[in-house]
Design a protein around this motif. Structure first.
Motif, PDB file in Angstrom:
ATOM      1  N   UNK A   1     -16.802  15.077 -61.611  1.00  0.00           N
ATOM      2  CA  UNK A   1     -17.589  14.203 -60.746  1.00  0.00           C
ATOM      3  C   UNK A   1     -17.240  14.475 -59.277  1.00  0.00           C
ATOM      4  N   UNK A   2     -18.248  14.769 -58.448  1.00  0.00           N
ATOM      5  CA  UNK A   2     -17.999  15.033 -57.026  1.00  0.00           C
ATOM      6  C   UNK A   2     -18.927  14.159 -56.196  1.00  0.00           C
ATOM      7  N   UNK A   3     -18.352  13.138 -55.627  1.00  0.00           N
ATOM      8  CA  UNK A   3     -19.160  12.207 -54.836  1.00  0.00           C
ATOM      9  C   UNK A   3     -19.351  12.759 -53.425  1.00  0.00           C
ATOM     10  N   UNK A   4     -20.605  12.840 -53.002  1.00  0.00           N
ATOM     11  CA  UNK A   4     -20.873  13.357 -51.664  1.00  0.00           C
ATOM     12  C   UNK A   4     -20.449  12.347 -50.601  1.00  0.00           C
ATOM     13  N   UNK A   5     -19.795  12.853 -49.571  1.00  0.00           N
ATOM     14  CA  UNK A   5     -19.434  12.019 -48.423  1.00  0.00           C
ATOM     15  C   UNK A   5     -20.526  12.186 -47.370  1.00  0.00           C
ATOM     16  N   UNK A   6     -20.488  11.358 -46.338  1.00  0.00           N
ATOM     17  CA  UNK A   6     -21.512  11.479 -45.294  1.00  0.00           C
ATOM     18  C   UNK A   6     -20.865  11.566 -43.916  1.00  0.00           C
ATOM     19  N   UNK A   7     -21.555  12.271 -43.022  1.00  0.00           N
ATOM     20  CA  UNK A   7     -21.115  12.255 -41.623  1.00  0.00           C
ATOM     21  C   UNK A   7     -22.215  11.654 -40.743  1.00  0.00           C
ATOM     22  N   UNK A   8     -23.260  11.118 -41.385  1.00  0.00           N
ATOM     23  CA  UNK A   8     -24.349  10.517 -40.608  1.00  0.00           C
ATOM     24  C   UNK A   8     -23.842   9.240 -39.950  1.00  0.00           C
ATOM     25  N   UNK A   9     -24.077   9.129 -38.645  1.00  0.00           N
ATOM     26  CA  UNK A   9     -23.658   7.932 -37.924  1.00  0.00           C
ATOM     27  C   UNK A   9     -24.907   7.230 -37.376  1.00  0.00           C
ATOM     28  N   UNK A  10     -25.339   6.158 -38.057  1.00  0.00           N
ATOM     29  CA  UNK A  10     -26.587   5.507 -37.632  1.00  0.00           C
ATOM     30  C   UNK A  10     -26.524   4.923 -36.227  1.00  0.00           C
ATOM     31  N   UNK A  11     -25.315   4.857 -35.637  1.00  0.00           N
ATOM     32  CA  UNK A  11     -25.256   4.326 -34.269  1.00  0.00           C
ATOM     33  C   UNK A  11     -25.316   5.460 -33.233  1.00  0.00           C
ATOM     34  N   UNK A 304     -28.408  10.622 -50.774  1.00  0.00           N
ATOM     35  CA  UNK A 304     -29.192   9.373 -50.733  1.00  0.00           C
ATOM     36  C   UNK A 304     -30.303   9.338 -51.773  1.00  0.00           C
ATOM     37  N   UNK A 305     -30.380  10.372 -52.622  1.00  0.00           N
ATOM     38  CA  UNK A 305     -31.431  10.328 -53.654  1.00  0.00           C
ATOM     39  C   UNK A 305     -30.891  10.444 -55.082  1.00  0.00           C
ATOM     40  N   UNK A 306     -29.674  11.001 -55.262  1.00  0.00           N
ATOM     41  CA  UNK A 306     -29.220  11.213 -56.650  1.00  0.00           C
ATOM     42  C   UNK A 306     -28.322  10.064 -57.120  1.00  0.00           C
ATOM     43  N   UNK A 307     -28.247   9.910 -58.432  1.00  0.00           N
ATOM     44  CA  UNK A 307     -27.468   8.831 -59.030  1.00  0.00           C
ATOM     45  C   UNK A 307     -26.023   8.899 -58.536  1.00  0.00           C
ATOM     46  N   UNK A 308     -25.536   7.791 -58.043  1.00  0.00           N
ATOM     47  CA  UNK A 308     -24.129   7.645 -57.660  1.00  0.00           C
ATOM     48  C   UNK A 308     -23.706   8.628 -56.559  1.00  0.00           C
ATOM     49  N   UNK A 309     -24.667   9.301 -55.913  1.00  0.00           N
ATOM     50  CA  UNK A 309     -24.377  10.355 -54.910  1.00  0.00           C
ATOM     51  C   UNK A 309     -23.463  11.425 -55.498  1.00  0.00           C
ATOM     52  N   UNK A 310     -23.584  11.619 -56.812  1.00  0.00           N
ATOM     53  CA  UNK A 310     -22.700  12.526 -57.541  1.00  0.00           C
ATOM     54  C   UNK A 310     -23.386  13.886 -57.675  1.00  0.00           C
TER      55      UNK A 310
END
Ligand code: COA
Length: 532
Positions: A1-11, A304-310
């Motif tokens: 299982x590899x959960x994707x991390x994010x670097x998107x900063x909505x601010x 943001x589209x796949x189950x569990x961001x996995x």
């Protein structure tokens, strides 16, 4: 299982600028969708309601299971042409009695629901989707047949509509016609070619020719009811199988027919445990920069589209401008190919080819997320075999037999569009985000190529090159190509199945995967000869 991390900063300022551009594009899109929803306009809609009749989308809403979604297809058909947006018909996938059906509803408020060239193209696309994915077809018929002034573009290709219906039936895919009103000439053959037919007392009028044409042809006096009324067809001709008393009754009977089909999906069941993505799909608004030259990481979309961001990434260190990997989406396994930095090189092409082969071994559908400017050009890349490696990827996409879904997120240019399973490669579904652009190349590049060729030709002839005329030509061509690359233009021509809000991507792809699972999913190990 590899959960994707994010670097998107909505601010961040970048996010705000991207989200602002996307929001503006969505507002434009909504205005165009509103044109399709308006049908033939206020006058015809009012007249239709005053006749005690429902609009096509009202009929569809009653037909579908309560609170179930409807995946409308090609709503912008005919956009940018002389014909009304929507193609005088509504098509889409909806759930009736728990069965995913392909629904086609004429819009009688648009020129009597007649079929123009775009109505046909939209109908053919719907038939292809029904055939490839094994979806029962329900036609909600109320059509005056061919749009007579454009008969030259309707009559000959229109025969495919008859052929499609009979071939669907032969393939064991049920076809059901609910006839709500006039169903003349071409319209009359829809019930004629359907497996199950419902007609409505004093409403359905099904004939090859109406009373005036019969009078002209044979001199016979007749009226609508005796010539093609529901009663005549239910009692005498036998064209109607069921006799309904009004529109809701016809819809009730139609639902009953679907219930009795004993329909079984042939594809795999989804995994019972479905987890939502860990990252907010709302943020899909701010991921694609307004300027498509600025790269973005497609993992932010996948997260943001796949189950569990996995997401289990395949060959992450090799050919890194194409991201490949495995995930589940609404419980369905899927292999994803997503462009990362636009250009496809030899390594990316080889990686894609291997990945497509693996998906075929595992009978796993593929999702292509487009943001490519095409295969790399230049001497070094030619020497390293760019043509043969790009061809290898295209060969793999062409011959792969697992279902493909394409989503155009950003750029989709040149042969890269082909390698990523563009329209000509028959993906089961293809949707575009409002930010997408697709053409043989960018407008500026295309205008520049024409300019260079023109300059060389003038030199060869020994003529002076007209710089001012060249500049004007380049500006005009750039504008033209830019306009022709936009999603609404391409959607109008049925080059996609619709332009979607990025935030709906998970739902749309989930519905597609569920529809796809009506048919068997079988990969292949038989590809064309790969030039190594
Ligand atoms: N081709 C092109 N336009 C057509 C058309 C056709 N086959 N049938 C209807 N229209 C147009 C009408 O000219 C009218 O246009 P307008 O409002 O700009 O004047 C509009 O569609 C609505 O038609 P109208 O007759 O007012 O609507 P209605 O709901 O009362 O009746 C029909 C609809 C289809 C039953 C009736 O128009 C009809 O019988 N049409 C001819 C059908 C036919 O013979 N088809 C043969 C095809 S091979």
């Amino acid at each position: 299982m590899s959960i994707l991390q994010t670097t998107v900063d909505p601010s961040s300022a970048e996010y705000a600028a991207a989200a602002e551009a996307m929001t503006a594009q969505l507002a434009e899109l909504e205005a165009e969708h509103a044109k399709a929803l308006a049908g033939g306009g206020e006058k015809y809609v009012r007249r239709h309601h005053e006749r005690g009749k429902l609009l096509p989308r009202e009929r569809i809403e009653l037909l579908l299971d309560p609170d179930s979604p409807f995946l409308e297809l090609s709503p912008l058909a005919a956009w940018g042409t002389e014909f009304p947006v929507g193609g005088s018909t509504v098509t889409g996938i909806g759930v009736v009695e728990g069965v995913e059906c392909l629904i086609v509803a004429n819009d009688p408020t648009v020129r009597g629901g007649t079929s123009n060239p775009w109505t046909l193209r939209k109908g053919f696309r719907a038939n292809d989707i029904a055939m490839q994915n094994r979806l029962p077809v329900i036609s909600l018929v109320e059509s005056g047949g061919a749009d007579l002034p454009t008969q030259k573009e309707v009559f000959i290709p229109g025969g495919r509509m008859f052929r499609d219906l009979t071939q669907l039936s032969a393939a064991g895919i049920p076809t059901i016609a609910l006839v709500f009103g006039n169903s003349t000439a071409g319209g009359a053959y829809i019930p004629g070619m359907s497996d199950h037919v419902v007609m409505i007392e004093k409403r359905s009028k099904v004939f090859l020719a109406g009373p005036p044409l019969v009078k002209m042809a044979t001199g016979e006096e007749s009226d609508d009811e005796s010539l093609g009324g529901a009663e005549m067809h239910a009692r005498t001709s036998g064209l109607a199988d069921y006799y309904a008393v009004d529109e809701p009754d016809a819809i009730r009977i139609g639902r009953g027919i679907v219930r009795r089909l004993n329909w079984r999906k042939q594809g795999p069941e989804p995994h019972p445990e479905v987890r939502e993505p860990r990252h907010d799909p709302e943020e899909l608004l701010g991921i694609v920069p307004a300027d498509l030259k600025v790269p973005f990481d497609p993992r932010e979309v996948i997260a943001r589209i796949v189950d569990d961001s996995d997401f289990d990434e395949f060959k992450p260190l090799y050919g890194s401008s194409l991201v490949t990997g495995w995930a589940r989406l609404h419980g369905y396994p899927v292999g994803i190919l997503a462009n990362a930095r636009g250009v496809l090189f030899s390594e990316e092409s080889q990686k894609a080819t291997q990945f497509i082969q693996l998906a075929n071994r595992a009978n796993t559908p593929l999702l292509f997320l487009h943001n490519t400017t095409g295969y790399m050009v230049g001497r070094e890349y030619e020497e390293r075999g760019m043509i043969k490696h790009g061809s290898m990827m295209i060969n793999a996409v062409s011959n792969s037999t697992v279902p493909h879904i394409s989503i155009l997120l950003g750029a989709s240019y040149g042969a890269g569009h082909y390698g990523m399973c563009g329209r000509a490669f028959d993906p089961r579904f293809l949707f575009a985000w409002p930010s997408a652009k697709s053409a043989v190349m960018g407008g500026a590049q295309l205008a520049g190529v024409i300019s260079i060729v023109g300059r060389a030709a003038a030199e060869a002839r020994g003529q002076a090159f007209d710089e001012a005329a060249d500049e004007a030509m380049r500006a005009a061509i750039e504008n033209q190509i830019e306009a022709e690359s936009l999603p609404m233009f391409l959607s109008g021509r049925l080059y996609d199945d619709g332009v979607i809000d990025p935030r709906d991507t998970r739902t749309v792809v989930g519905m597609c995967l569920s529809a796809i699972a009506n048919a068997l999913i079988e990969g292949t190990d038989s590809f064309g000869v790969f030039r190594m």
